[in-house]
Design a protein around this motif. Structure first.
Motif, PDB file in Angstrom:
ATOM      1  N   GLY A 183       0.789  -1.218   0.000  1.00 40.00           N
ATOM      2  CA  GLY A 183       0.000   0.000   0.000  1.00 40.00           C
ATOM      3  C   GLY A 183       0.819   1.263   0.000  1.00 40.00           C
ATOM      4  N   PHE A 184       1.979   1.272  -0.684  1.00 36.04           N
ATOM      5  CA  PHE A 184       2.848   2.439  -0.670  1.00 36.04           C
ATOM      6  C   PHE A 184       2.138   3.697  -1.157  1.00 36.04           C
ATOM      7  N   MET A 185       1.359   3.553  -2.219  1.00 38.64           N
ATOM      8  CA  MET A 185       0.838   4.741  -2.878  1.00 38.64           C
ATOM      9  C   MET A 185      -0.008   5.617  -1.964  1.00 38.64           C
ATOM     10  N   SER A 186      -0.766   5.003  -1.086  1.00 38.00           N
ATOM     11  CA  SER A 186      -1.632   5.788  -0.207  1.00 38.00           C
ATOM     12  C   SER A 186      -0.940   6.165   1.096  1.00 38.00           C
ATOM     13  N   ARG A 187       0.259   5.618   1.360  1.00 43.30           N
ATOM     14  CA  ARG A 187       0.883   5.809   2.664  1.00 43.30           C
ATOM     15  C   ARG A 187       2.304   6.345   2.558  1.00 43.30           C
ATOM     16  N   VAL A 188       2.666   6.868   1.401  1.00 41.16           N
ATOM     17  CA  VAL A 188       4.060   7.199   1.173  1.00 41.16           C
ATOM     18  C   VAL A 188       4.574   8.266   2.134  1.00 41.16           C
ATOM     19  N   GLY A 189       3.710   9.084   2.661  1.00 43.03           N
ATOM     20  CA  GLY A 189       4.155  10.093   3.624  1.00 43.03           C
ATOM     21  C   GLY A 189       4.186   9.599   5.043  1.00 43.03           C
ATOM     22  N   GLY A 190       3.775   8.363   5.270  1.00 47.22           N
ATOM     23  CA  GLY A 190       3.784   7.793   6.615  1.00 47.22           C
ATOM     24  C   GLY A 190       2.617   8.250   7.461  1.00 47.22           C
ATOM     25  N   GLU A 191       1.576   8.807   6.821  1.00 44.83           N
ATOM     26  CA  GLU A 191       0.464   9.341   7.606  1.00 44.83           C
ATOM     27  C   GLU A 191      -0.199   8.268   8.458  1.00 44.83           C
ATOM     28  N   SER A 192      -0.330   7.058   7.913  1.00 42.54           N
ATOM     29  CA  SER A 192      -1.057   6.020   8.640  1.00 42.54           C
ATOM     30  C   SER A 192      -0.337   5.605   9.906  1.00 42.54           C
ATOM     31  N   ALA A 193       0.967   5.840   9.976  1.00 41.75           N
ATOM     32  CA  ALA A 193       1.722   5.469  11.157  1.00 41.75           C
ATOM     33  C   ALA A 193       1.812   6.614  12.162  1.00 41.75           C
ATOM     34  N   GLY A 194       1.303   7.779  11.801  1.00 43.58           N
ATOM     35  CA  GLY A 194       1.354   8.920  12.699  1.00 43.58           C
ATOM     36  C   GLY A 194       2.765   9.383  12.983  1.00 43.58           C
ATOM     37  N   LEU A 195       3.642   9.279  12.001  1.00 46.71           N
ATOM     38  CA  LEU A 195       5.040   9.650  12.200  1.00 46.71           C
ATOM     39  C   LEU A 195       5.229  11.149  12.045  1.00 46.71           C
ATOM     40  N   ASN A 196       6.192  11.678  12.788  1.00 48.67           N
ATOM     41  CA  ASN A 196       6.502  13.092  12.687  1.00 48.67           C
ATOM     42  C   ASN A 196       7.297  13.373  11.419  1.00 48.67           C
ATOM     43  N   LEU A 197       6.985  14.473  10.797  1.00 50.82           N
ATOM     44  CA  LEU A 197       7.689  14.846   9.577  1.00 50.82           C
ATOM     45  C   LEU A 197       8.985  15.570   9.925  1.00 50.82           C
ATOM     46  N   ILE A 198      10.101  15.113   9.346  1.00 48.92           N
ATOM     47  CA  ILE A 198      11.400  15.767   9.500  1.00 48.92           C
ATOM     48  C   ILE A 198      11.682  16.501   8.201  1.00 48.92           C
ATOM     49  N   GLU A 199      11.812  17.815   8.268  1.00 48.03           N
ATOM     50  CA  GLU A 199      11.851  18.628   7.059  1.00 48.03           C
ATOM     51  C   GLU A 199      13.042  18.317   6.159  1.00 48.03           C
ATOM     52  N   ASP A 200      14.150  17.857   6.720  1.00 48.67           N
ATOM     53  CA  ASP A 200      15.312  17.549   5.892  1.00 48.67           C
ATOM     54  C   ASP A 200      15.001  16.483   4.840  1.00 48.67           C
ATOM     55  N   TYR A 201      13.985  15.677   5.102  1.00 46.74           N
ATOM     56  CA  TYR A 201      13.657  14.599   4.167  1.00 46.74           C
ATOM     57  C   TYR A 201      12.646  15.031   3.103  1.00 46.74           C
ATOM     58  N   LEU A 202      12.179  16.268   3.139  1.00 48.87           N
ATOM     59  CA  LEU A 202      11.133  16.701   2.214  1.00 48.87           C
ATOM     60  C   LEU A 202      11.503  16.515   0.744  1.00 48.87           C
ATOM     61  N   PRO A 203      12.712  16.870   0.312  1.00 51.98           N
ATOM     62  CA  PRO A 203      13.041  16.637  -1.103  1.00 51.98           C
ATOM     63  C   PRO A 203      12.961  15.160  -1.482  1.00 51.98           C
ATOM     64  N   PHE A 204      13.440  14.297  -0.604  1.00 55.88           N
ATOM     65  CA  PHE A 204      13.361  12.860  -0.875  1.00 55.88           C
ATOM     66  C   PHE A 204      11.907  12.406  -0.919  1.00 55.88           C
ATOM     67  N   LEU A 205      11.095  12.874   0.032  1.00 53.86           N
ATOM     68  CA  LEU A 205       9.694  12.473   0.064  1.00 53.86           C
ATOM     69  C   LEU A 205       8.967  12.889  -1.212  1.00 53.86           C
ATOM     70  N   GLU A 206       9.266  14.076  -1.687  1.00 53.59           N
ATOM     71  CA  GLU A 206       8.636  14.535  -2.927  1.00 53.59           C
ATOM     72  C   GLU A 206       9.042  13.645  -4.101  1.00 53.59           C
ATOM     73  N   GLN A 207      10.336  13.335  -4.170  1.00 56.13           N
ATOM     74  CA  GLN A 207      10.835  12.524  -5.276  1.00 56.13           C
ATOM     75  C   GLN A 207      10.281  11.099  -5.212  1.00 56.13           C
ATOM     76  N   ILE A 208      10.320  10.475  -4.035  1.00 58.54           N
ATOM     77  CA  ILE A 208       9.879   9.085  -3.924  1.00 58.54           C
ATOM     78  C   ILE A 208       8.365   8.990  -4.060  1.00 58.54           C
ATOM     79  N   GLY A 209       7.662  10.048  -3.672  1.00 58.29           N
ATOM     80  CA  GLY A 209       6.218  10.071  -3.880  1.00 58.29           C
ATOM     81  C   GLY A 209       5.867   9.967  -5.349  1.00 58.29           C
ATOM     82  N   LYS A 210       6.639  10.638  -6.194  1.00 57.67           N
ATOM     83  CA  LYS A 210       6.417  10.559  -7.632  1.00 57.67           C
ATOM     84  C   LYS A 210       6.705   9.158  -8.147  1.00 57.67           C
ATOM     85  N   VAL A 211       7.758   8.533  -7.612  1.00 56.58           N
ATOM     86  CA  VAL A 211       8.107   7.177  -8.032  1.00 56.58           C
ATOM     87  C   VAL A 211       6.975   6.212  -7.719  1.00 56.58           C
ATOM     88  N   TYR A 212       6.506   6.253  -6.480  1.00 60.50           N
ATOM     89  CA  TYR A 212       5.449   5.322  -6.098  1.00 60.50           C
ATOM     90  C   TYR A 212       4.123   5.664  -6.775  1.00 60.50           C
TER      91      TYR A 212
END
Length: 276
Positions: A183-212
């Motif tokens: 279920g990567f496509m709906s959870r790629v930001g980790g929302e379902s796990a309630g994880l805290n967002l670390i801003e340093d990873y934002l560029p990676f998250l944007e890029q990997i979100g497009k991949v998934y």
């Protein structure tokens, strides 16, 4: 006498579909779940027995096995299906969240297996089928914790297999496709796990979100059916085959993992997950 299968996590997904399929094939099915009121995905059938089992509660495991044997007279196959995915950046995951991931995906399957093995040993027969994932062979970004739990499940199952052969017991692994099953496509930001967002990873998250996001069209449309058929094959083919990888979406990357050099594999996966 009809054979009997015990399946964990049958309230939905692979578990419910597998229970219904085996019942339609004439098997007796011990359909277990944490909350037995959530059995609406199961067919109404005289050869489906619903009982409570929480893989994090050893007492409930023992009780479900006893109840299942008392109801149908035997257990021939156990499917360790119960599990879930913790998704997101590893650094954002608490130790407690990681512990729970392993408690369910690894130690839960181990506890169910430990509980059934004395019965299987006494019969000198039995089959244990563990539901892994393509992520059990490949470390996917945003799923390092989930992947590690499935890696552990696969390593344990492979080692266990050798221990059980002389006792007439087989241990097998099902590897559904990574994108579909996790279920990567709906959870790629980790929302379902309630994880805290670390801003340093934002560029990676944007890029990997497009991949998934681009993988949405690659999942097998009939993936659940293929997985259920693979579980049935594993339960009935009478072989000592260890792994079954039924969905096409994961096969190219599995082939790269298992049939190419480490350098070739890394180049291939980098082209997928680190493409600019």
């Amino acid at each position: 006498m009809n054979k009997t299968i015990l399946i964990t996590g049958t309230s939905s997904g692979f578990g419910a579909a597998t229970a219904n399929y085996f019942a339609a094939k004439g098997w007796n099915v011990i359909a277990t779940m944490r909350d037995t009121t959530k059995n609406g995905n199961l067919e109404k059938s005289g050869n489906i027995f619903v009982t409570q089992l929480d893989v994090q509660d050893k007492n409930s495991i023992d009780k479900a096995i006893v109840e299942g044997i008392n109801h149908f007279g035997s257990i021939d196959v156990v499917v360790n299906n119960a599990g879930y995915g913790l998704f997101g950046i590893f650094e954002s995951a608490s130790r407690e969240a990681i512990q729970t991931q392993f408690d369910v995906n690894v130690f839960g399957a181990m506890d169910v297996t430990r509980a059934i093995l004395p019965y299987f040993r006494s019969n000198r027969s039995g089959t244990i089928i563990n539901i892994s994932s393509g992520a059990g062979a490949i470390g996917f970004p945003m799923a390092s914790v989930y992947s590690s739990s499935k890696f552990a499940l696969e390593g344990w199952t492979e080692g266990l297999r050798y221990e059980l052969v002389s006792l007439g017991i087989t241990a097998k692994i099902i590897e559904p496709g990574g994108a579909m099953q996790t279920g990567f496509m709906s959870r790629v930001g980790g929302e379902s796990a309630g994880l805290n967002l670390i801003e340093d990873y934002l560029p990676f998250l944007e890029q990997i979100g497009k991949v998934y996001g681009g993988m949405q069209g690659t999942a097998d449309a009939d993936a659940v059916e293929k997985v259920v058929h693979a579980i049935y094959e594993a339960a009935t083919d009478g072989t000592d085959r260890l792994r079954y990888s039924p969905t096409d979406d994961i096969k190219p990357i599995l082939n790269a993992r298992r049939n190419t050099s480490e350098e070739e594999y890394q180049t291939f996966t980098n082209s997928i997950f680190l493409a600019k």
